[in-house]
Design a protein around this motif. Structure first.
Motif, PDB file in Angstrom:
ATOM      1  N   TYR A  70       0.863  -1.272   0.088  1.00 50.90           N
ATOM      2  CA  TYR A  70      -0.197  -0.061   0.118  1.00 50.90           C
ATOM      3  C   TYR A  70       0.867   1.338   0.058  1.00 50.90           C
ATOM      4  CZ  TYR A  70      -4.534  -2.012   0.527  1.00 50.90           C
ATOM      5  OH  TYR A  70      -5.775  -2.780   0.599  1.00 50.90           O
ATOM      6  N   GLY A  71       2.184   0.960   0.240  1.00 50.73           N
ATOM      7  CA  GLY A  71       3.003   2.260   0.379  1.00 50.73           C
ATOM      8  C   GLY A  71       2.830   2.995   1.393  1.00 50.73           C
ATOM      9  N   VAL A  72       2.583   2.542   2.587  1.00 50.43           N
ATOM     10  CA  VAL A  72       2.393   3.417   3.836  1.00 50.43           C
ATOM     11  C   VAL A  72       3.531   3.214   4.542  1.00 50.43           C
ATOM     12  CG1 VAL A  72      -0.262   3.100   3.671  1.00 50.43           C
ATOM     13  CG2 VAL A  72       1.181   1.662   4.974  1.00 50.43           C
ATOM     14  N   SER A  73       3.894   4.126   5.617  1.00 50.42           N
ATOM     15  CA  SER A  73       4.805   4.010   6.763  1.00 50.42           C
ATOM     16  C   SER A  73       4.337   3.775   8.142  1.00 50.42           C
ATOM     17  CB  SER A  73       5.947   5.237   6.396  1.00 50.42           C
ATOM     18  OG  SER A  73       4.964   6.512   6.889  1.00 50.42           O
ATOM     19  N   LYS A  74       3.108   3.949   8.039  1.00 56.00           N
ATOM     20  CA  LYS A  74       2.588   4.044   9.537  1.00 56.00           C
ATOM     21  C   LYS A  74       1.547   3.058   9.397  1.00 56.00           C
ATOM     22  CE  LYS A  74       1.105   7.086  13.365  1.00 56.00           C
ATOM     23  NZ  LYS A  74       0.978   8.389  13.925  1.00 56.00           N
ATOM     24  N   VAL A  75       1.148   2.266  10.489  1.00 52.57           N
ATOM     25  CA  VAL A  75      -0.183   1.542  10.449  1.00 52.57           C
ATOM     26  C   VAL A  75      -0.698   1.611  11.931  1.00 52.57           C
ATOM     27  CG1 VAL A  75      -1.263  -0.713  10.351  1.00 52.57           C
ATOM     28  CG2 VAL A  75       0.758  -0.332   8.776  1.00 52.57           C
TER      29      VAL A  75
END
Length: 368
Positions: free
Chosen positions: A212-217
């Motif tokens: 998803y190309g995220v850095s924080k979940v």
């Protein structure tokens, strides 16, 4: 010379990492079109089909003026039946096309293709596995839909089903590095609701960060067994933009089944810069939902499960006094789009709303 080699190796490592990371575009970005799986009688019968398909007519009519509408029909007979229905409803078919794929049901947000972009901005499909929300319902036909779409479009498909099942409605992204989800619908290990047997939270985060190309979940606990989905995030929370989330007041969230700790986590969530999101609150319906054919349901309805298209925002409506209030609140968040209320009363009986039955295809070049 040694330092130069080290620098080149680091640069190469960074490039390789970037090359393997994808980006899930914001729903509010420009669409090529919207994908719909049209309801049919082959799984749940003619009565079911007849009760819910007006919602698909209304969605198609609202969407086709500003983007393509890709309708998945069960077979050729169904395709012709759908065409006749749309023509009778005076829905223009210029921007409407059809694919013939057998399906189990209508929930393309959960089983359909996840369109992402690579580092060059080219669009491809991620095919996350779909197992009928923990094998509660038949899923084999719907599980094949992303691959079939990819083949027909001649677009690259990344097959992820062997690594992880992931329903599209179980995650929400802010378009700027943050993804929010409930553990109950992503990594539940509870009997009759199993998602990704043996997968740890860290392993799920790694998958989301890469694909998803995220850095924080941000994780909420969610509730297993409360509904078929085991609490999808898109029923009660949506990012309007990088800094703003739309949700409900705590009384409504608690009535929907969220725990007090999850409400606190939701309200205190921060973006990648550590800044707490601004909150826009919409009410739930004032009354418990009653279907269009008169059946009284046990729950109030959510307006958060709306869909943002190119020039319109489709908002679930229930024939409730709060319809007008919720539509007006959402309209303020999207001043360059027109809010259109879509009657979902009969669909809601089966557990879903507008966002659950739509899937966007971003505009852009397809990666062949």
């Amino acid at each position: 010379m040694k330092n130069l080699i080290t620098i080149l190796c680091i640069a190469l490592s960074i490039n390789l990492t970037m090359a393997q990371t994808y980006h899930f575009p914001e729903e509010s970005g420009e669409h090529e079109g919207t994908w719909l799986q049209w309801p049919h009688q082959h799984q749940h019968g003619i009565t079911y089909r007849n009760r819910v398909e007006q919602t698909w007519v209304d969605m198609t009519k609202a969407l086709q003026t500003n983007e393509k509408v890709h309708i998945i029909a069960y077979n050729e007979t169904e395709k012709q039946r759908i065409i006749n229905i749309l023509e009778k409803a005076k829905v223009a078919l210029k921007n409407v096309d059809f694919k013939i794929y057998p399906t189990d049901d209508v929930w393309i947000r959960d089983n359909g293709p996840i369109f992402v972009k690579d580092i060059n901005g080219n669009i491809l499909i991620e095919n996350w596995g779909f197992n009928g929300w923990g094998e509660k319902y038949d899923f084999e036909r719907c599980d094949k839909i992303p691959s079939k779409i990819g083949k027909d479009l001649g677009i690259k498909v990344i097959e992820l089903g062997e690594k992880m099942v992931n329903e599209g409605g179980s995650v929400e992204t802010d378009g700027n590095g943050v993804l929010m989800a409930c553990k109950s619908s992503v990594i539940s290990q509870e009997k009759e609701a199993i998602r990704n047997l043996g997968m740890t939270q860290g392993e799920a985060e790694d998958m989301f960060k890469k694909y998803y190309g995220v850095s924080k979940v941000i994780w909420l606990d969610g509730v297993t067994g409360l509904d078929v989905t085991d609490m999808h995030i898109d029923g009660f929370m949506k990012f309007v933009n990088h800094n703003t989330m739309l949700t409900m007041k705590d009384d409504d969230l608690l009535e929907l089944g969220l725990s007090e700790s999850d409400v606190e986590k939701l309200y205190s969530a921060t973006n990648t810069k550590g800044k707490e999101y601004q909150k826009v609150y919409v009410p739930a319906t004032k009354n418990k939902v009653k279907t269009a054919y008169g059946k009284q349901l046990e729950d109030k309805g959510s307006y958060v499960n709306y869909y943002v298209a190119n020039k319109v925002v489709l908002v679930p409506n229930y024939g409730d006094v709060n319809d007008k209030i919720a539509n007006a609140i959402i309209q303020k968040q999207y001043p360059d789009r027109k809010v259109i209320g879509i009657d979902v009363r009969n669909l809601y009986e089966n557990g879903g709303m507008i966002h659950c039955v739509t899937q966007q295809q971003p505009a852009g070049k397809l990666l062949k």
